[in-house]
Design an enzyme around this catalytic site. Structure first.
Site, PDB file in Angstrom:
ATOM      1  N   HIS A   1       0.996  -1.253   0.262  1.00  0.00           N
ATOM      2  CA  HIS A   1      -0.312   0.491  -0.212  1.00  0.00           C
ATOM      3  C   HIS A   1       0.644   0.831  -0.014  1.00  0.00           C
ATOM      4  CE1 HIS A   1       1.127  -0.231   4.659  1.00  0.00           C
ATOM      5  NE2 HIS A   1       0.774   0.983   4.360  1.00  0.00           N
TER       6      HIS A   1
HETATM    7  C1  UD1 Z   1      -2.293   5.701   5.008  1.00  0.00           C
HETATM    8  C2  UD1 Z   1      -0.374   5.979   6.268  1.00  0.00           C
HETATM    9  C3  UD1 Z   1       0.088   5.428   6.257  1.00  0.00           C
HETATM   10  C4  UD1 Z   1      -0.498   4.065   6.589  1.00  0.00           C
HETATM   11  C5  UD1 Z   1      -1.482   3.279   5.697  1.00  0.00           C
HETATM   12  C6  UD1 Z   1      -2.111   2.777   6.706  1.00  0.00           C
HETATM   13  C7  UD1 Z   1      -0.683   9.020   5.755  1.00  0.00           C
HETATM   14  C8  UD1 Z   1       0.131  10.379   4.766  1.00  0.00           C
HETATM   15  N1  UD1 Z   1      -1.048   7.568   5.580  1.00  0.00           N
HETATM   16  O1  UD1 Z   1      -2.452   5.042   4.217  1.00  0.00           O
HETATM   17  O2  UD1 Z   1       1.127   6.163   6.758  1.00  0.00           O
HETATM   18  O3  UD1 Z   1       0.668   2.745   6.509  1.00  0.00           O
HETATM   19  O4  UD1 Z   1      -2.931   4.580   6.279  1.00  0.00           O
HETATM   20  O5  UD1 Z   1      -3.261   1.796   6.162  1.00  0.00           O
HETATM   21  O6  UD1 Z   1      -1.085   9.054   6.551  1.00  0.00           O
HETATM   22  N2  UD1 Z   1      -8.904   4.421   1.210  1.00  0.00           N
HETATM   23  C9  UD1 Z   1     -10.384   3.362   0.725  1.00  0.00           C
HETATM   24  N3  UD1 Z   1     -11.489   3.632   2.003  1.00  0.00           N
HETATM   25  C10 UD1 Z   1     -10.596   3.996   3.659  1.00  0.00           C
HETATM   26  C11 UD1 Z   1      -9.177   4.215   3.045  1.00  0.00           C
HETATM   27  C12 UD1 Z   1      -8.741   4.931   2.402  1.00  0.00           C
HETATM   28  O7  UD1 Z   1     -10.965   3.591   0.157  1.00  0.00           O
HETATM   29  O8  UD1 Z   1     -11.045   3.199   4.607  1.00  0.00           O
HETATM   30  C13 UD1 Z   1      -8.448   4.989  -0.145  1.00  0.00           C
HETATM   31  C14 UD1 Z   1      -8.940   6.026  -0.867  1.00  0.00           C
HETATM   32  O9  UD1 Z   1      -8.799   6.182  -2.224  1.00  0.00           O
HETATM   33  C15 UD1 Z   1      -7.813   7.117  -0.569  1.00  0.00           C
HETATM   34  C16 UD1 Z   1      -5.857   6.133  -0.148  1.00  0.00           C
HETATM   35  O10 UD1 Z   1      -6.997   4.816  -0.043  1.00  0.00           O
HETATM   36  O11 UD1 Z   1      -7.539   8.094  -1.271  1.00  0.00           O
HETATM   37  C17 UD1 Z   1      -6.016   6.480   0.283  1.00  0.00           C
HETATM   38  O12 UD1 Z   1      -5.990   6.560   1.787  1.00  0.00           O
HETATM   39  P1  UD1 Z   1      -4.561   7.673   3.168  1.00  0.00           P
HETATM   40  O13 UD1 Z   1      -5.400   7.678   3.972  1.00  0.00           O
HETATM   41  O14 UD1 Z   1      -4.710   9.011   2.499  1.00  0.00           O
HETATM   42  O15 UD1 Z   1      -3.519   6.766   2.824  1.00  0.00           O
HETATM   43  P2  UD1 Z   1      -3.302   5.271   3.068  1.00  0.00           P
HETATM   44  O16 UD1 Z   1      -2.161   5.272   1.729  1.00  0.00           O
HETATM   45  O17 UD1 Z   1      -3.916   4.454   3.580  1.00  0.00           O
HETATM   46  N1  UDP Z   2      -3.675  -5.905   8.964  1.00  0.00           N
HETATM   47  C1  UDP Z   2      -5.070  -5.681   9.460  1.00  0.00           C
HETATM   48  N2  UDP Z   2      -5.536  -6.219   8.023  1.00  0.00           N
HETATM   49  C2  UDP Z   2      -4.880  -6.566   6.583  1.00  0.00           C
HETATM   50  C3  UDP Z   2      -4.154  -6.197   6.952  1.00  0.00           C
HETATM   51  C4  UDP Z   2      -2.761  -5.584   7.476  1.00  0.00           C
HETATM   52  O1  UDP Z   2      -4.819  -6.164  10.265  1.00  0.00           O
HETATM   53  O2  UDP Z   2      -5.797  -6.586   5.733  1.00  0.00           O
HETATM   54  C5  UDP Z   2      -2.446  -4.925  10.307  1.00  0.00           C
HETATM   55  C6  UDP Z   2      -1.138  -5.637  10.372  1.00  0.00           C
HETATM   56  O3  UDP Z   2      -1.232  -6.914  10.859  1.00  0.00           O
HETATM   57  C7  UDP Z   2      -0.737  -4.753  11.136  1.00  0.00           C
HETATM   58  C8  UDP Z   2      -1.210  -3.059  10.825  1.00  0.00           C
HETATM   59  O4  UDP Z   2      -2.711  -3.635  10.157  1.00  0.00           O
HETATM   60  O5  UDP Z   2      -1.206  -4.832  12.587  1.00  0.00           O
HETATM   61  C9  UDP Z   2      -0.066  -2.368  10.016  1.00  0.00           C
HETATM   62  O6  UDP Z   2      -0.993  -1.483   9.265  1.00  0.00           O
HETATM   63  P1  UDP Z   2      -0.794  -0.600   7.946  1.00  0.00           P
HETATM   64  O7  UDP Z   2      -0.130  -2.074   6.824  1.00  0.00           O
HETATM   65  O8  UDP Z   2      -2.075  -0.876   6.707  1.00  0.00           O
HETATM   66  O9  UDP Z   2       0.206  -0.143   8.236  1.00  0.00           O
HETATM   67  P2  UDP Z   2       1.836   0.624   8.217  1.00  0.00           P
HETATM   68  O10 UDP Z   2       2.205  -0.437   9.711  1.00  0.00           O
HETATM   69  O11 UDP Z   2       2.324   0.698   6.850  1.00  0.00           O
HETATM   70  O12 UDP Z   2       1.490   2.052   8.836  1.00  0.00           O
END
Ligand code: UD1
Ligand code: UDP
Length: 356
Positions: A203
């Site tokens: 992601h």
């Molecule tokens: C965010 C965090 C990242 C973290 C990740 C965990 C920032 C800058 N990034 O990234 O550090 O590792 O969360 O998962 O804060 N979207 C959906 N449904 C949701 C959420 C997101 O469809 O419930 C889609 C949307 O298209 C959105 C995109 O995912 O634009 C990105 O979501 P966003 O929260 O901006 O960043 P993440 O990539 O999730």
């Molecule tokens: N995780 C989860 N379900 C999923 C993918 C990840 O519960 O389908 C959990 C994972 O075990 C970890 C946390 O989400 O505890 C990590 O989140 P993510 O990878 O979204 O973000 P990051 O750690 O890179 O910020």
């Protein structure tokens, strides 16, 4: 004493859950969910399965470009903090929700406790690196998961309020394993044999925003000798859909919806290898003694790489496949990132620093 905790994204729900439990034994916690993550399987599932209390405020911010999203959060967080007048704001990690909470609290002169302080990738192109640098420089209490993190802060001139407390994600993982108690329902549901599949997540912006990297990673997955299960982040799913890429064309690559944390812990524990660009999952792989292949060019969790349990491979197809083929399990597995008691230390330190 009142503490406002601000969360918004999946890993923050997972980090906050053991800390909230410990915090509420001594203090009043007001929980704010920014709404950065909002899909049922990116948000709600964690609250229900982990017994996290309902947020006192859901700001329902949703997705937007970084500036707009962060600004909208600040606007609403400011009103919450003015109304609640907490003694502390408690923040986790490095998301835009962290940044918005840090900037808003600092402008109101409310002290900040930052969990996961001091991590650095030394790559300012990562949105998370910007968020964590700002959050750390505005925090009064810097709760570091490792000595490396504390050293990073020292190198930036931050010394006061720095404490190495271990990683709250170990507290979370231990609680999940206890709740799971060898349940393997998700494996049965997906028809998986323990240790006979790879688990993968992707992601990170550096991979999803560059389709050539994304496709190079998927090509590597398709060349692996077992099935690759990918609980796909909505961000990545949207990119595949936008570029018209049919991931299902690779017969060994199985895409599923994101799963809850208890199911994820089970999938991780029983994986042959984990391939990921996640931060949290690299540590979970280490704690579960599952080899990890990290699909990034750098990591904040350098100890896992130094010990040989994690290999940094970037997005290069050949390197990914080769590192899986050539991985040799290290003999040593020392304790890393604490002992699973970090939540309690956070509560104690907040209490101690409030008296100071
Ligand atoms: C965010 C965090 C990242 C973290 C990740 C965990 C920032 C800058 N990034 O990234 O550090 O590792 O969360 O998962 O804060 N979207 C959906 N449904 C949701 C959420 C997101 O469809 O419930 C889609 C949307 O298209 C959105 C995109 O995912 O634009 C990105 O979501 P966003 O929260 O901006 O960043 P993440 O990539 O999730
Ligand atoms: N995780 C989860 N379900 C999923 C993918 C990840 O519960 O389908 C959990 C994972 O075990 C970890 C946390 O989400 O505890 C990590 O989140 P993510 O990878 O979204 O973000 P990051 O750690 O890179 O910020």
């Amino acid at each position: 004493m009142k503490i406002v905790t601000i969360v918004g994204a999946r890993p923050q729900f997972i980090k906050a859950f053991p800390v909230s439990q410990a915090l509420r034994q001594s203090y009043q916690e007001v929980l704010v969910h920014t709404g950065q993550h909002y899909d049922e399987n990116m948000s709600r599932v964690f609250f229900s399965e982990l017994g996290i209390p309902e947020p006192d405020y859901n700001l329902n911010i949703g997705s937007a470009p970084h500036g707009r999203q962060t600004g909208a959060m600040m606007d609403l967080i400011e009103q919450v903090l003015l109304d609640e007048k907490p003694a502390w704001v408690l923040l986790y990690g490095d998301t835009n929700s962290t940044l918005a909470g840090a900037l808003t609290a600092a402008k109101l002169n409310i002290p900040i406790a930052h969990v996961e302080a001091g991590l650095r990738s030394f790559n300012k192109k990562m949105p998370e690196e910007i968020n964590r640098i700002v959050a750390d420089h505005l925090s009064s209490l810097l709760l570091c998961p490792s000595q490396t993190a504390a050293n990073n802060l020292q190198a930036e001139g931050i010394q006061d309020g720095v404490h190495v407390i271990g990683d709250v994600m170990l507290d979370s993982l231990q609680a999940a394993l206890e709740k799971n108690k060898n349940k393997i329902t998700i494996l049965n549901k997906l028809n998986l044999t323990p240790h006979d599949y790879y688990l993968a997540t992707i992601h990170r912006a550096e991979n999803t925003d560059r389709p050539e990297r994304l496709l190079s990673i998927i090509e590597a997955f398709s060349a692996l000798d077992r099935r690759v299960i990918i609980p796909l982040h909505p961000r990545t799913r949207k990119i595949f859909s936008a570029i018209g890429y049919n991931i299902a064309a690779h017969s060994n690559v199985i895409v599923i919806e994101p799963v809850g944390y208890l199911e994820m812990a089970c999938l991780e524990q029983n994986a042959h290898f984990i391939l990921t660009d996640s931060g949290g999952i690299q540590k979970e792989a280490y704690w579960l003694k599952v080899p990890c292949i990290t699909l990034r060019d750098e990591t904040e969790w350098v100890e896992t790489v130094q010990l040989g349990w994690n290999i940094l491979v970037g997005a290069d197809t050949r390197r990914i496949v080769q590192s899986v083929d050539e991985f040799s399990t290290p003999d040593e597995h020392p304790q890393l990132y604490g002992d699973g008691q970090s939540s309690k230390r956070i509560v104690d330190l907040i209490g101690k620093w409030s008296e100071a």
